[in-house]
Structure formats: C-alpha cells, structure tokens
Motif scaffolding. Structure first.
Motif, PDB file in Angstrom:
ATOM      1  N   ARG A  80       0.811  -1.223   0.000  1.00 53.93           N
ATOM      2  CA  ARG A  80       0.000   0.000   0.000  1.00 53.93           C
ATOM      3  C   ARG A  80       0.845   1.273   0.000  1.00 53.93           C
ATOM      4  NH1 ARG A  80      -0.828   1.468   5.586  1.00 53.93           N
ATOM      5  NH2 ARG A  80      -2.721   2.641   5.113  1.00 53.93           N
ATOM      6  N   GLU A  81       2.141   1.131   0.252  1.00 54.80           N
ATOM      7  CA  GLU A  81       3.027   2.290   0.132  1.00 54.80           C
ATOM      8  C   GLU A  81       3.323   2.605  -1.339  1.00 54.80           C
ATOM      9  OE1 GLU A  81       3.948   4.137   2.692  1.00 54.80           O
ATOM     10  OE2 GLU A  81       2.788   2.809   4.017  1.00 54.80           O
ATOM     11  N   LYS A  82       3.077   1.622  -2.222  1.00 53.76           N
ATOM     12  CA  LYS A  82       3.376   1.801  -3.642  1.00 53.76           C
ATOM     13  C   LYS A  82       2.124   1.741  -4.526  1.00 53.76           C
ATOM     14  CE  LYS A  82       7.897  -0.393  -2.996  1.00 53.76           C
ATOM     15  NZ  LYS A  82       8.766  -1.542  -3.366  1.00 53.76           N
ATOM     16  N   PHE A  83       1.010   1.387  -3.935  1.00 51.37           N
ATOM     17  CA  PHE A  83      -0.237   1.213  -4.690  1.00 51.37           C
ATOM     18  C   PHE A  83      -1.353   1.872  -3.887  1.00 51.37           C
ATOM     19  CE2 PHE A  83      -4.142  -0.896  -5.893  1.00 51.37           C
ATOM     20  CZ  PHE A  83      -4.014  -1.148  -7.243  1.00 51.37           C
ATOM     21  N   THR A  84      -2.094   2.767  -4.505  1.00 56.39           N
ATOM     22  CA  THR A  84      -3.180   3.463  -3.816  1.00 56.39           C
ATOM     23  C   THR A  84      -4.430   2.594  -3.812  1.00 56.39           C
ATOM     24  OG1 THR A  84      -2.314   5.611  -4.487  1.00 56.39           O
ATOM     25  CG2 THR A  84      -4.620   5.526  -3.778  1.00 56.39           C
ATOM     26  N   TYR A  85      -4.872   2.226  -2.629  1.00 60.20           N
ATOM     27  CA  TYR A  85      -6.078   1.417  -2.500  1.00 60.20           C
ATOM     28  C   TYR A  85      -7.271   2.338  -2.263  1.00 60.20           C
ATOM     29  CZ  TYR A  85      -3.456  -2.949  -2.403  1.00 60.20           C
ATOM     30  OH  TYR A  85      -2.657  -4.017  -2.737  1.00 60.20           O
ATOM     31  N   ASP A  86      -7.851   2.793  -3.364  1.00 54.52           N
ATOM     32  CA  ASP A  86      -9.125   3.494  -3.303  1.00 54.52           C
ATOM     33  C   ASP A  86      -9.957   3.043  -4.496  1.00 54.52           C
ATOM     34  OD1 ASP A  86      -8.281   5.003  -5.547  1.00 54.52           O
ATOM     35  OD2 ASP A  86      -7.725   6.732  -4.327  1.00 54.52           O
ATOM     36  N   PHE A  87     -11.225   3.399  -4.491  1.00 51.26           N
ATOM     37  CA  PHE A  87     -12.123   2.882  -5.525  1.00 51.26           C
ATOM     38  C   PHE A  87     -11.816   3.456  -6.899  1.00 51.26           C
ATOM     39  CE2 PHE A  87     -14.819   2.311  -1.646  1.00 51.26           C
ATOM     40  CZ  PHE A  87     -14.793   0.926  -1.658  1.00 51.26           C
ATOM     41  N   ASP A  88     -11.318   4.683  -6.950  1.00 49.47           N
ATOM     42  CA  ASP A  88     -10.928   5.246  -8.246  1.00 49.47           C
ATOM     43  C   ASP A  88      -9.846   4.397  -8.906  1.00 49.47           C
ATOM     44  OD1 ASP A  88     -12.682   7.383  -8.106  1.00 49.47           O
ATOM     45  OD2 ASP A  88     -11.182   8.800  -7.361  1.00 49.47           O
ATOM     46  N   HIS A  89      -8.819   4.035  -8.132  1.00 45.43           N
ATOM     47  CA  HIS A  89      -7.701   3.287  -8.689  1.00 45.43           C
ATOM     48  C   HIS A  89      -8.117   1.867  -9.062  1.00 45.43           C
ATOM     49  CE1 HIS A  89      -3.150   2.162  -8.313  1.00 45.43           C
ATOM     50  NE2 HIS A  89      -3.576   2.155  -9.558  1.00 45.43           N
ATOM     51  N   ILE A  90      -8.895   1.229  -8.199  1.00 44.24           N
ATOM     52  CA  ILE A  90      -9.324  -0.137  -8.503  1.00 44.24           C
ATOM     53  C   ILE A  90     -10.237  -0.150  -9.730  1.00 44.24           C
ATOM     54  CG2 ILE A  90     -10.690  -2.089  -7.676  1.00 44.24           C
ATOM     55  CD1 ILE A  90      -9.507  -1.608  -4.924  1.00 44.24           C
ATOM     56  N   ALA A  91     -11.127   0.831  -9.847  1.00 46.39           N
ATOM     57  CA  ALA A  91     -11.972   0.909 -11.039  1.00 46.39           C
ATOM     58  C   ALA A  91     -11.122   1.099 -12.290  1.00 46.39           C
ATOM     59  CB  ALA A  91     -12.980   2.039 -10.897  1.00 46.39           C
ATOM     60  N   ASP A  92     -10.044   1.872 -12.172  1.00 41.28           N
ATOM     61  CA  ASP A  92      -9.143   2.081 -13.309  1.00 41.28           C
ATOM     62  C   ASP A  92      -8.468   0.764 -13.713  1.00 41.28           C
ATOM     63  OD1 ASP A  92      -7.669   3.880 -15.172  1.00 41.28           O
ATOM     64  OD2 ASP A  92      -5.934   3.290 -13.980  1.00 41.28           O
ATOM     65  N   ILE A  93      -8.068  -0.035 -12.737  1.00 48.17           N
ATOM     66  CA  ILE A  93      -7.464  -1.343 -13.029  1.00 48.17           C
ATOM     67  C   ILE A  93      -8.465  -2.245 -13.749  1.00 48.17           C
ATOM     68  CG2 ILE A  93      -6.598  -3.460 -11.965  1.00 48.17           C
ATOM     69  CD1 ILE A  93      -4.498  -1.323 -11.840  1.00 48.17           C
ATOM     70  N   ILE A  94      -9.706  -2.288 -13.262  1.00 53.44           N
ATOM     71  CA  ILE A  94     -10.720  -3.136 -13.899  1.00 53.44           C
ATOM     72  C   ILE A  94     -11.039  -2.614 -15.298  1.00 53.44           C
ATOM     73  CG2 ILE A  94     -13.069  -4.030 -13.724  1.00 53.44           C
ATOM     74  CD1 ILE A  94     -11.028  -5.184 -11.691  1.00 53.44           C
ATOM     75  N   ASP A  95     -11.070  -1.307 -15.469  1.00 48.76           N
ATOM     76  CA  ASP A  95     -11.292  -0.713 -16.787  1.00 48.76           C
ATOM     77  C   ASP A  95     -10.202  -1.155 -17.761  1.00 48.76           C
ATOM     78  OD1 ASP A  95     -12.521   0.905 -18.702  1.00 48.76           O
ATOM     79  OD2 ASP A  95     -11.454   2.707 -18.065  1.00 48.76           O
ATOM     80  N   LYS A  96      -8.955  -1.143 -17.309  1.00 46.13           N
ATOM     81  CA  LYS A  96      -7.850  -1.570 -18.161  1.00 46.13           C
ATOM     82  C   LYS A  96      -7.900  -3.072 -18.441  1.00 46.13           C
ATOM     83  CE  LYS A  96      -4.718   2.183 -16.864  1.00 46.13           C
ATOM     84  NZ  LYS A  96      -3.459   2.562 -16.164  1.00 46.13           N
ATOM     85  N   LEU A  97      -8.381  -3.853 -17.471  1.00 44.85           N
ATOM     86  CA  LEU A  97      -8.567  -5.282 -17.714  1.00 44.85           C
ATOM     87  C   LEU A  97      -9.599  -5.503 -18.820  1.00 44.85           C
ATOM     88  CD1 LEU A  97      -8.185  -8.317 -16.929  1.00 44.85           C
ATOM     89  CD2 LEU A  97     -10.068  -7.980 -15.296  1.00 44.85           C
ATOM     90  N   LEU A  98     -10.701  -4.772 -18.780  1.00 48.96           N
ATOM     91  CA  LEU A  98     -11.717  -4.897 -19.819  1.00 48.96           C
ATOM     92  C   LEU A  98     -11.151  -4.523 -21.184  1.00 48.96           C
ATOM     93  CD1 LEU A  98     -14.816  -3.370 -17.972  1.00 48.96           C
ATOM     94  CD2 LEU A  98     -14.235  -5.788 -18.277  1.00 48.96           C
ATOM     95  N   ASP A  99     -10.336  -3.480 -21.240  1.00 51.47           N
ATOM     96  CA  ASP A  99      -9.694  -3.117 -22.509  1.00 51.47           C
ATOM     97  C   ASP A  99      -8.769  -4.220 -22.986  1.00 51.47           C
ATOM     98  OD1 ASP A  99     -10.973  -0.700 -22.740  1.00 51.47           O
ATOM     99  OD2 ASP A  99      -9.308   0.495 -21.953  1.00 51.47           O
ATOM    100  N   ARG A 100      -8.018  -4.808 -22.055  1.00 57.60           N
ATOM    101  CA  ARG A 100      -7.105  -5.901 -22.418  1.00 57.60           C
ATOM    102  C   ARG A 100      -7.871  -7.075 -23.016  1.00 57.60           C
ATOM    103  NH1 ARG A 100      -2.316  -7.258 -19.999  1.00 57.60           N
ATOM    104  NH2 ARG A 100      -2.018  -4.978 -20.003  1.00 57.60           N
TER     105      ARG A 100
END
Length: 306
Positions: A80-100
């Motif tokens: 968590r010092e290198k990765f922000t655990y908030d809903f904006d960031h997690i939604a961005d990860i899932i969005d990129k997964l869908l694009d992939r």
C-alpha cells in the motif's frame, strides 16, 4: 428407451490472470466469446468466488467475467506504500482489464464494493453499459448511527488512528461470519467455507490495512454517486434488482430507492441477507436469465478479440 430429458451442458469456468500496470489481476471466465458480457463485481470482504454458483446459470448463453480486485482473492496484493487502494484506482485497473480483454459493452452485476467499482465504470463509459443488475449495492445510503455502520461513521468523520482502530471490527472473523449469516432464511444452507476462506485472505500480512483504506474511501463517494444517479436518470438502462431483503448493510428499504431513478426496473426482494447468492443463486440465476434474454433478444455479439 430412456425418456429422460438430456442435461444441458454448461461451459467450464476458466481461471486466468492478466498483468495490469504490474499487478496480476485474477479473473474467472466462462461462456461463449461472442456472447453478451456480464461483468460480475464482487463485494467486501470476499472475491470472485462469491459468483461460483451463479456463473453456471449464465455461461451457456452469456459471457461471464468475474475479476478479483487487487488485494482480494487470487489477485496480487501490492504494498500500500506503492499502490493506492481506493475505488478510483481499482476501477481504473478493472477498466484496463476490460480493454485488455477487448470488452466493449457489458452488463455489470454490482454488489457491495462492486457498486463502488461499477458506478465509476458506468459514469466513465455510459455507452458501454448494456444493462445493470443490482444486488445489495450502494447508491442511496441510509442515515443512522447504529447497525452495521456504527463503527465506521466516526472513522469517516476524521480518519483518526483511534477511529481506524475501532473500525478494525470489520476485519474480524465475527464480522465476516455475520455478513454471511445475518438475515438468511436458512443458515444451514450457508457453507462455512465462505467465511473461513474470506477470513484467511483477510488475515494475510497487511491486508487488514488495505481493507481499512477502502472502508474509509466509502466516505468520499458523494460526487461519484451523484454522477451515477444522473447516469441512471438520463440513460435509463434496463435494470434488474434482485436483492437480499434482510441485509443489515443494504436493506430492501435502501434498494427500493433505485426505483426513484429507474421506475421501469424489475425489482425482487428475496428472503435472505447480504450474500444473497449463497442461499438464492438458483433463483437469482433464473431471474437473470429471463431478464438478460429479454434484454438481448436482438443483441449483436458484445465481445470481440483482436
């Protein structure tokens, strides 16, 4: 000669992962590749495992994708010092997964934390949302300083270390178990492995702090929720609400507020609690089949691989 009705074969569920921004994101996938996509977004404190009983009800005709968010299930747990655990960031990860995965249109199934992820996707890409399925999901929070939220309200107020420590009640075995059992019609139908597995994942080093970060981020959703309500009012997506009526987190009374913005939504209050799929997977699966079949009567393929 046998007169038995042949059993309909269901496609197997595949267990896969993709590296998104250096994080391995695990997901379950089943169903025809050219079929309409159903994106199954899990809640707290569980994982895509919560959809294990629903996927077989859908996967002969629909393409089911159920990811684990970073920090959950079989996905990586970056520091968590290198990765922000908030809903904006997690939604961005899932969005990129869908694009992939080349997913351009989808129906999100939103439950609990899955609503916080799904609303962000809908607001960002309203043109990609084919329909919505809602089960014990946030958007119309109810007031009150007791019940499930009582240890979170002070934490949301100031984010202090003292109130963060109080909020640790939400990552205890008792809270995990109670989220599965409270409000159920028949508790003997709920597999104890559910809360034992979830708790084992919560008890990994550092995961409790990640969950407390996300629990605090719940307090910062006013803007997103406002935009999500506007999305619903403007777009009027086809909507199925099949929800655990006896849930102490998102009860039937809160879920009925969706009808204010989606008056044509199909609404079903089921006699169960928060993790409704543990007791009502067959019923919800049947409701979803009927809803999706009507929604996609003339649907074109929704998923294309390059």
């Amino acid at each position: 000669m046998s007169t038995a009705t042949p059993t309909r074969e269901r496609p197997a569920t595949h267990f896969r992962s993709e590296n998104i921004d250096g994080v391995n994101v695990f997901y379950r996938e089943a169903g025809p590749e050219d079929a309409p996509v159903v994106l199954l977004l899990h809640g707290f404190p569980t994982s895509s495992r919560m959809y294990r009983n629903l996927i077989p009800h859908l996967s002969d005709r629909y393409h089911a994708i159920a990811p684990d968010y970073p920090g959950f299930g079989h996905s990586d747990v970056p520091d968590r010092e290198k990765f922000t655990y908030d809903f904006d960031h997690i939604a961005d990860i899932i969005d990129k997964l869908l694009d992939r995965l080349d997913i351009r249109e989808f129906t999100p199934y939103m439950m609990d934390f899955g609503g916080s992820i799904g609303w962000r996707l809908a607001v960002k890409h309203p043109e990609r949302i084919s329909a919505v399925v809602l089960q014990n999901a946030p958007l119309y929070p109810e007031g009150g300083d007791d019940g499930f939220w009582k240890d979170l309200i002070p934490y949301w107020g100031d984010g202090s270390d003292e109130h963060r420590d109080t909020a640790r009640s939400y990552v205890t075995p008792e809270c995990t178990r109670d989220q599965y059992l409270d409000g159920t019609h028949d508790a003997s139908l709920i597999d104890p492995d559910c809360w034992l597995i979830d708790q084992a994942l919560l008890d990994r080093p550092g995961v409790d702090e990640i969950m407390l970060d996300l629990l605090y981020d719940i307090s910062k959703q006013e803007t997103v929720f406002g935009a999500a309500k506007e999305f619903l009012r403007k777009e009027q997506p086809p909507a199925l609400i099949a929800t655990g009526a006896n849930d102490g987190v998102f009860p039937e009374s809160a879920m009925r507020h969706f009808l204010d913005d989606l008056p044509d939504a199909e609404f079903h209050a089921l006699d169960t609690g928060h993790f409704a799929l543990e007791e009502k997977a067959a019923e919800i699966g049947s409701l979803m089949r009927s809803f999706l079949d009507r929604t996609f009567t003339d649907a074109r393929p929704r998923r294309l691989r390059k």
